[in-house]
Design a protein around this motif. Structure first.
Motif, PDB file in Angstrom:
ATOM      1  N   GLY A 120       0.795  -1.223   0.000  1.00 22.63           N
ATOM      2  CA  GLY A 120       0.000   0.000   0.000  1.00 22.63           C
ATOM      3  C   GLY A 120       0.822   1.264   0.000  1.00 22.63           C
ATOM      4  O   GLY A 120       0.293   2.351   0.257  1.00 22.63           O
ATOM      5  N   GLN A 121       2.100   1.141  -0.306  1.00 25.24           N
ATOM      6  CA  GLN A 121       2.978   2.313  -0.304  1.00 25.24           C
ATOM      7  C   GLN A 121       2.462   3.371  -1.273  1.00 25.24           C
ATOM      8  O   GLN A 121       2.063   3.058  -2.391  1.00 25.24           O
ATOM      9  CB  GLN A 121       4.400   1.913  -0.684  1.00 25.24           C
ATOM     10  CG  GLN A 121       5.430   3.020  -0.505  1.00 25.24           C
ATOM     11  CD  GLN A 121       6.842   2.525  -0.771  1.00 25.24           C
ATOM     12  OE1 GLN A 121       7.044   1.427  -1.266  1.00 25.24           O
ATOM     13  NE2 GLN A 121       7.838   3.328  -0.436  1.00 25.24           N
ATOM     14  N   ALA A 122       2.469   4.628  -0.820  1.00 22.27           N
ATOM     15  CA  ALA A 122       2.043   5.792  -1.600  1.00 22.27           C
ATOM     16  C   ALA A 122       0.527   5.927  -1.699  1.00 22.27           C
ATOM     17  O   ALA A 122       0.028   6.903  -2.258  1.00 22.27           O
ATOM     18  CB  ALA A 122       2.641   5.789  -3.009  1.00 22.27           C
ATOM     19  N   ALA A 123      -0.229   4.982  -1.164  1.00 24.79           N
ATOM     20  CA  ALA A 123      -1.689   5.105  -1.158  1.00 24.79           C
ATOM     21  C   ALA A 123      -2.125   5.986   0.007  1.00 24.79           C
ATOM     22  O   ALA A 123      -1.572   5.905   1.105  1.00 24.79           O
ATOM     23  CB  ALA A 123      -2.344   3.730  -1.044  1.00 24.79           C
ATOM     24  N   ALA A 124      -3.123   6.826  -0.225  1.00 25.01           N
ATOM     25  CA  ALA A 124      -3.606   7.718   0.833  1.00 25.01           C
ATOM     26  C   ALA A 124      -4.372   6.961   1.898  1.00 25.01           C
ATOM     27  O   ALA A 124      -4.420   7.369   3.062  1.00 25.01           O
ATOM     28  CB  ALA A 124      -4.476   8.818   0.235  1.00 25.01           C
ATOM     29  N   SER A 125      -4.995   5.843   1.513  1.00 21.11           N
ATOM     30  CA  SER A 125      -5.762   5.052   2.481  1.00 21.11           C
ATOM     31  C   SER A 125      -5.581   3.572   2.198  1.00 21.11           C
ATOM     32  O   SER A 125      -5.630   3.132   1.049  1.00 21.11           O
ATOM     33  CB  SER A 125      -7.250   5.423   2.433  1.00 21.11           C
ATOM     34  OG  SER A 125      -7.780   5.258   1.131  1.00 21.11           O
ATOM     35  N   VAL A 126      -5.362   2.803   3.273  1.00 19.73           N
ATOM     36  CA  VAL A 126      -5.116   1.361   3.165  1.00 19.73           C
ATOM     37  C   VAL A 126      -5.972   0.656   4.216  1.00 19.73           C
ATOM     38  O   VAL A 126      -5.972   1.058   5.391  1.00 19.73           O
ATOM     39  CB  VAL A 126      -3.628   1.020   3.406  1.00 19.73           C
ATOM     40  CG1 VAL A 126      -3.414  -0.488   3.380  1.00 19.73           C
ATOM     41  CG2 VAL A 126      -2.744   1.719   2.379  1.00 19.73           C
ATOM     42  N   PHE A 127      -6.685  -0.389   3.777  1.00 20.87           N
ATOM     43  CA  PHE A 127      -7.378  -1.242   4.739  1.00 20.87           C
ATOM     44  C   PHE A 127      -6.632  -2.557   4.792  1.00 20.87           C
ATOM     45  O   PHE A 127      -6.519  -3.269   3.796  1.00 20.87           O
ATOM     46  CB  PHE A 127      -8.834  -1.475   4.340  1.00 20.87           C
ATOM     47  CG  PHE A 127      -9.635  -2.192   5.407  1.00 20.87           C
ATOM     48  CD1 PHE A 127      -9.993  -1.530   6.567  1.00 20.87           C
ATOM     49  CD2 PHE A 127     -10.010  -3.519   5.255  1.00 20.87           C
ATOM     50  CE1 PHE A 127     -10.716  -2.169   7.566  1.00 20.87           C
ATOM     51  CE2 PHE A 127     -10.735  -4.167   6.248  1.00 20.87           C
ATOM     52  CZ  PHE A 127     -11.084  -3.494   7.411  1.00 20.87           C
ATOM     53  N   ASP A 242     -14.179   3.223   1.725  1.00 22.29           N
ATOM     54  CA  ASP A 242     -13.693   3.360   0.350  1.00 22.29           C
ATOM     55  C   ASP A 242     -12.171   3.523   0.272  1.00 22.29           C
ATOM     56  O   ASP A 242     -11.657   4.489  -0.293  1.00 22.29           O
ATOM     57  CB  ASP A 242     -14.375   4.552  -0.330  1.00 22.29           C
ATOM     58  CG  ASP A 242     -14.331   4.435  -1.854  1.00 22.29           C
ATOM     59  OD1 ASP A 242     -14.046   3.328  -2.356  1.00 22.29           O
ATOM     60  OD2 ASP A 242     -14.587   5.452  -2.532  1.00 22.29           O
ATOM     61  N   PRO A 243     -11.407   2.571   0.834  1.00 19.54           N
ATOM     62  CA  PRO A 243      -9.937   2.690   0.811  1.00 19.54           C
ATOM     63  C   PRO A 243      -9.377   2.526  -0.598  1.00 19.54           C
ATOM     64  O   PRO A 243      -9.971   1.853  -1.445  1.00 19.54           O
ATOM     65  CB  PRO A 243      -9.484   1.538   1.714  1.00 19.54           C
ATOM     66  CG  PRO A 243     -10.575   0.518   1.586  1.00 19.54           C
ATOM     67  CD  PRO A 243     -11.847   1.298   1.450  1.00 19.54           C
ATOM     68  N   GLU A 244      -8.218   3.116  -0.841  1.00 12.33           N
ATOM     69  CA  GLU A 244      -7.572   2.984  -2.139  1.00 12.33           C
ATOM     70  C   GLU A 244      -7.073   1.563  -2.372  1.00 12.33           C
ATOM     71  O   GLU A 244      -7.107   1.055  -3.492  1.00 12.33           O
ATOM     72  CB  GLU A 244      -6.392   3.947  -2.247  1.00 12.33           C
ATOM     73  CG  GLU A 244      -6.788   5.401  -2.439  1.00 12.33           C
ATOM     74  CD  GLU A 244      -5.576   6.269  -2.736  1.00 12.33           C
ATOM     75  OE1 GLU A 244      -4.560   5.753  -3.235  1.00 12.33           O
ATOM     76  OE2 GLU A 244      -5.650   7.477  -2.463  1.00 12.33           O
ATOM     77  N   VAL A 245      -6.565   0.936  -1.307  1.00 10.04           N
ATOM     78  CA  VAL A 245      -5.987  -0.396  -1.412  1.00 10.04           C
ATOM     79  C   VAL A 245      -6.461  -1.254  -0.246  1.00 10.04           C
ATOM     80  O   VAL A 245      -6.536  -0.776   0.889  1.00 10.04           O
ATOM     81  CB  VAL A 245      -4.438  -0.354  -1.385  1.00 10.04           C
ATOM     82  CG1 VAL A 245      -3.858  -1.747  -1.625  1.00 10.04           C
ATOM     83  CG2 VAL A 245      -3.892   0.625  -2.405  1.00 10.04           C
ATOM     84  N   ILE A 246      -6.784  -2.506  -0.535  1.00  9.56           N
ATOM     85  CA  ILE A 246      -7.029  -3.505   0.497  1.00  9.56           C
ATOM     86  C   ILE A 246      -5.856  -4.467   0.464  1.00  9.56           C
ATOM     87  O   ILE A 246      -5.529  -5.026  -0.591  1.00  9.56           O
ATOM     88  CB  ILE A 246      -8.345  -4.261   0.251  1.00  9.56           C
ATOM     89  CG1 ILE A 246      -9.534  -3.304   0.368  1.00  9.56           C
ATOM     90  CG2 ILE A 246      -8.496  -5.419   1.237  1.00  9.56           C
ATOM     91  CD1 ILE A 246     -10.858  -3.933  -0.054  1.00  9.56           C
ATOM     92  N   VAL A 247      -5.195  -4.645   1.608  1.00  8.28           N
ATOM     93  CA  VAL A 247      -4.045  -5.534   1.696  1.00  8.28           C
ATOM     94  C   VAL A 247      -4.407  -6.720   2.576  1.00  8.28           C
ATOM     95  O   VAL A 247      -4.871  -6.543   3.703  1.00  8.28           O
ATOM     96  CB  VAL A 247      -2.811  -4.814   2.274  1.00  8.28           C
ATOM     97  CG1 VAL A 247      -1.639  -5.781   2.391  1.00  8.28           C
ATOM     98  CG2 VAL A 247      -2.428  -3.628   1.398  1.00  8.28           C
ATOM     99  N   LEU A 248      -4.182  -7.933   2.059  1.00 10.78           N
ATOM    100  CA  LEU A 248      -4.504  -9.154   2.785  1.00 10.78           C
ATOM    101  C   LEU A 248      -3.258  -9.761   3.402  1.00 10.78           C
ATOM    102  O   LEU A 248      -2.247  -9.948   2.730  1.00 10.78           O
ATOM    103  CB  LEU A 248      -5.149 -10.185   1.844  1.00 10.78           C
ATOM    104  CG  LEU A 248      -6.679 -10.302   1.883  1.00 10.78           C
ATOM    105  CD1 LEU A 248      -7.312  -8.984   1.482  1.00 10.78           C
ATOM    106  CD2 LEU A 248      -7.146 -11.425   0.992  1.00 10.78           C
TER     107      LEU A 248
END
Length: 299
Positions: A120-127, A242-248
């Motif tokens: 999620g690097q550089a993303a404003a929002s990460v879940f 509404d996150p920019e990226v979802i990381v599992l």
């Protein structure tokens, strides 16, 4: 030097990070399940081991854990490692270690780590999502975890399964006292229980995944149900944050095809006219949580 510890349901992992984020030492031991004093002892021994291996007497300690420390009582709340609930875990660890400790939810640690230098690097929002012994979540905005007023920000695992079908109601009993929590469907034990309920065969999640890859129809069906439920659960998160990226992350994040197939499973439930969903596997894998725990202290 910064030491990070990740207290999981089945294992305790640790890392020591030096200048320029260089990894100096790592450690891993089984979690003393059900044993509060044993957990304190195991974490204390790991910190000593990491410090000795890294040859440093000057370090900070950050702990990632299930649940969180209540800002009202100072005790642990909502941990699926239930033996640490209602305990002054932070105070007891600080006494054992003879130093200050910072603590955060393990999914928050994963999300912070992946937002800093991971998927999620550089993303404003990460879940950040942990699918393992439990089902946790953490929201990071502009590099900072959103803990919330009650320190439960991002805790999606104890919301009910969205858009539940008749056969899914009222849902399995959860350790939290309710029924049908997402954790009872999406965690490793939840996946195994669903497979058993349909087939009468008790298998751990990793064997179900192995059997599905080998063409077993029952295992394929179980993973298909898990994917659909995971999609519904994460659509609920998107409709709120509404996150920019979802990381599992977590053991189940490696299920065959889960990361790649999730965007299509999520999309039908998202309240938008056009949908573009980014789902990524944790770049740092099993180390994401401990790296985030170490970063609870600034360099």
């Amino acid at each position: 030097m910064r030491i990070g510890i990740d207290l999981g349901g089945t294992k305790i992992a640790g890392i020591a990070i030096g200048d320029n984020d260089k990894v100096l030492a790592v450690a891993r031991v089984p979690t003393p399940r059900g044993d509060y004093s044993g957990s304190i002892t195991a974490i204390s021994a790991m910190v000593s081991e990491l410090a000795d291996t890294a040859k440093s007497d000057h370090y900070s300690v950050g702990i990632g854990m299930p649940g969180s420390v209540s800002p009202i009582t100072g005790k642990v709340q909502n941990a699926n490692s239930t033996w640490i609930n209602d305990r002054h875990f932070q105070t007891d660890l600080e006494t054992a270690l003879n130093c200050n400790v910072r603590m955060a939810n393990d999914a928050n640690c994963l999300a912070v780590s992946e937002a800093y230098d991971g998927a999620g690097q550089a993303a404003a929002s990460v879940f950040g999502v942990i699918l393992g012994t439990g089902c946790g979540g953490g929201l990071v905005i502009d590099g900072t975890a959103v803990s919330g007023r009650h320190c439960i920000g991002g805790e999606w695992g104890h919301n009910p399964l969205p858009w539940a079908e008749g056969s899914e109601l009222p849902g399995p009993a959860c350790w939290c006292g309710r029924k049908g929590c997402l954790e009872t469907w999406l965690s490793g034990p939840g996946l195994a229980n669903d497979h058993y309920a349909r087939t009468g065969i008790q298998l751990p999640a990793e064997e179900i995944d192995f059997n599905a890859a080998a063409g077993d129809k029952d295992a394929i069906a179980t993973l298909s149900r898990h994917l659909d439920r995971c999609g519904r659960g994460l659509a609920h998160v998107i409709n709120i944050f509404d996150p920019e990226v979802i990381v599992l992350g977590g053991g189940l994040s490696g299920l065959n095809g889960l990361v790649d197939r999730l965007p299509a499973a999520i999309a039908p439930y998202v309240f938008a006219d056009a949908v573009s969903i980014r789902v990524e596997a944790a770049m740092h894998g099993p180390e994401s949580g401990v790296r985030g725990a170490a970063r609870l202290w600034p360099q």
